[in-house]
Write a protein that holds these residues in place. Sequence first.
Motif, PDB file in Angstrom:
ATOM      1  N   TYR A 179      -6.276  -3.835  10.359  1.00  0.00           N
ATOM      2  CA  TYR A 179      -5.158  -2.610  10.465  1.00  0.00           C
ATOM      3  C   TYR A 179      -5.710  -1.250  10.315  1.00  0.00           C
ATOM      4  N   SER A 180      -7.098  -1.121  10.077  1.00  0.00           N
ATOM      5  CA  SER A 180      -7.513   0.132  10.217  1.00  0.00           C
ATOM      6  C   SER A 180      -7.816   1.064  11.219  1.00  0.00           C
ATOM      7  N   ARG A 222     -11.443  -3.410   2.414  1.00  0.00           N
ATOM      8  CA  ARG A 222     -11.207  -2.652   3.725  1.00  0.00           C
ATOM      9  C   ARG A 222     -11.806  -3.519   4.618  1.00  0.00           C
ATOM     10  N   ARG A 223     -13.046  -4.093   4.581  1.00  0.00           N
ATOM     11  CA  ARG A 223     -13.487  -4.882   5.486  1.00  0.00           C
ATOM     12  C   ARG A 223     -12.836  -6.050   5.943  1.00  0.00           C
ATOM     13  N   TYR A 265      -8.569  -9.578   9.039  1.00  0.00           N
ATOM     14  CA  TYR A 265      -9.856  -8.968   9.695  1.00  0.00           C
ATOM     15  C   TYR A 265     -10.255  -9.264  11.004  1.00  0.00           C
ATOM     16  N   SER A 324      -9.402  -0.020  14.971  1.00  0.00           N
ATOM     17  CA  SER A 324      -9.638  -1.496  14.998  1.00  0.00           C
ATOM     18  C   SER A 324      -9.251  -1.933  16.468  1.00  0.00           C
ATOM     19  N   GLN A 351      -1.905  -8.066   1.328  1.00  0.00           N
ATOM     20  CA  GLN A 351      -1.353  -7.474   2.628  1.00  0.00           C
ATOM     21  C   GLN A 351      -0.314  -8.109   3.182  1.00  0.00           C
ATOM     22  N   THR A 377       0.794  -1.219  -0.005  1.00  0.00           N
ATOM     23  CA  THR A 377       0.105  -0.220  -0.083  1.00  0.00           C
ATOM     24  C   THR A 377       0.939   1.122  -0.037  1.00  0.00           C
ATOM     25  N   ASN A 386      -9.396  -6.312   5.604  1.00  0.00           N
ATOM     26  CA  ASN A 386      -8.356  -5.702   6.194  1.00  0.00           C
ATOM     27  C   ASN A 386      -8.688  -4.936   7.454  1.00  0.00           C
ATOM     28  N   ASN A 387      -9.743  -4.959   8.055  1.00  0.00           N
ATOM     29  CA  ASN A 387     -10.187  -4.091   9.106  1.00  0.00           C
ATOM     30  C   ASN A 387      -9.108  -4.011  10.422  1.00  0.00           C
TER      31      ASN A 387
END
Lengths: 300, 300
Positions: free
Chosen positions: B21-22, B15-16, B212, B25, B298, A299, B18-19
């Motif tokens: 790392y958002s 995004r969901r 996730y 979280s 990722q 990313t 990989n959430n």
Amino acid sequence: MSIPAWSEKMLQLLRRMNNFYSAGSCRAHCLRFEIGGAQVGWIPPHVAPLLAQYPQVFDPPQGGVVSLCSSLDSYEKRSEAVDEVLQSLRKEESLTFLKGWRNERYSVMPRYCDPPLMWMERAATSLFGVRRYGVHLNGYTVSNSGEISMWLARRSATKQTYPGMLDHVAAGGLAADAGIKHTMIKECEEEACIPAAIAEKAKPVSTVSYTYVEEGEVFPESQFVFDLELPKEFKPKIGDGEVQEFYLLPMDKVKELLVAGDFKPNCAMVVLDFLIRHSYIEPDSEPYYQEFVAGLHQTL
Amino acid sequence: MSIPAWSEKMLQLLRRMNNFYSAGSCRAHCLRFEIGGAQVGWIPPHVAPLLAQYPQVFDPPQGGVVSLCSSLDSYEKRSEAVDEVLQSLRKEESLTFLKGWRNERYSVMPRYCDPPLMWMERAATSLFGVRRYGVHLNGYTVSNSGEISMWLARRSATKQTYPGMLDHVAAGGLAADAGIKHTMIKECEEEACIPAAIAEKAKPVSTVSYTYVEEGEVFPESQFVFDLELPKEFKPKIGDGEVQEFYLLPMDKVKELLVAGDFKPNCAMVVLDFLIRHSYIEPDSEPYYQEFVAGLHQTL
């Protein structure tokens, strides 16, 4: 699983090309470069004081952010104001990267899908850690028995960057307002005399994305990757003089050369991606298979 | 570039998936799970107090880390001690995930290339945020004119997870000590009656990796992806009863179904990766092309 030397060397390459995000990189000391509240780059610590000399263009750093002055409220105004700063900085001895001025305009925007907020001279993008996009073409032949050989280029000894190293048969940066496939076809024609009728059959297959730091400059880059099966009888020819010679090499040989340090580093990454997609690397025998795939597609 | 609804939905899926790392979280509140100083997982905040009941197996949390006791100094000792804890926890009503006990042993190690440090019951891996590996097979046919159609499976209505949703023709988790290609061939036979003579022609082409959080559990997963061109006359047959029906669908239809919410989410990701590698998505018309490629691969 024991780790072959080849695998270790490829992992080292991926780590080096993603060293901006590794522990201890200059990232912690970089300032975010923002336009209208959206981040478009990273300003290395030694560049920020230079920009502070131009308060009519750059707001003073605040909360880890350098913003373009809000009075620069259009694409044209931003582009021209920053260009004037760069023309002025170019006269300073300290900024070696600006010596490589190319008169190539790159678009500046938060993400590729966003409208460009300004253009910036290519040689300056790494002073602002602005994302650069390019195209790379894997040009190859397939024998009757299905074996792939790849056409590679030896860069001219007089190229500004990476002289004499191995490169793709065609590749290039994506200038402001240029289409991706259009750029790929143009580079095919200019660099290797691949006619458009052949080049347009190239297939988009991937991106290779990474962020590295070199001599204090930040390079977030993403290459749009195309595969092109070339006719067996076709031979690329030297076009614009950026190449000194072309070679057609079987993939086993290409794989060997990858770790010999003879490849321009981002080309080595794009070739590694090719080896994975075309099953020249298998997960049961490659201990870093998952790390390779992740390291090639970071990313930005 | 205007953003099509299809693109937005695919970006939301990535995004969901990989959430972990958002921003915001549970990651900030998770403890690192370590064995002998090496991180092998993430322990969600509600799980740590349960483990504290077993001080002979888990050291008390220190500096954001929960470690296995150093007295557990072999693969067997670690595996058996943790299994006993899990068997005991399984009786508690609170841990719904352990209700899905499968008697499938997964390997626990810092990275895939490292020697396994212990095994753990599959259903418990998300309580410890331990990485899980699997295989997914894109099984497809190519028409005389070069058009691809993909074989897909409708999961049985009685499957423990994602009942009734669309899935790959064959896929499965990688058990402790199982080879990757071997697992792929076994799943082909068991789930879709694809004979080994055909399945072994499948080509490894990629991994799809993501992390996730769901209902407080952490799922870092990596799928080894294979492509298999099936003979036009071949039809998969229901094998072990995990599938209720197979469909052969042209890629345009598959692309539509991706955003209809009918796919098991990680299968949707593997299919998106297929669409990109086979040029059914082009960077000039897909605004999130680069984001898609990065979001599918990722770093775990």
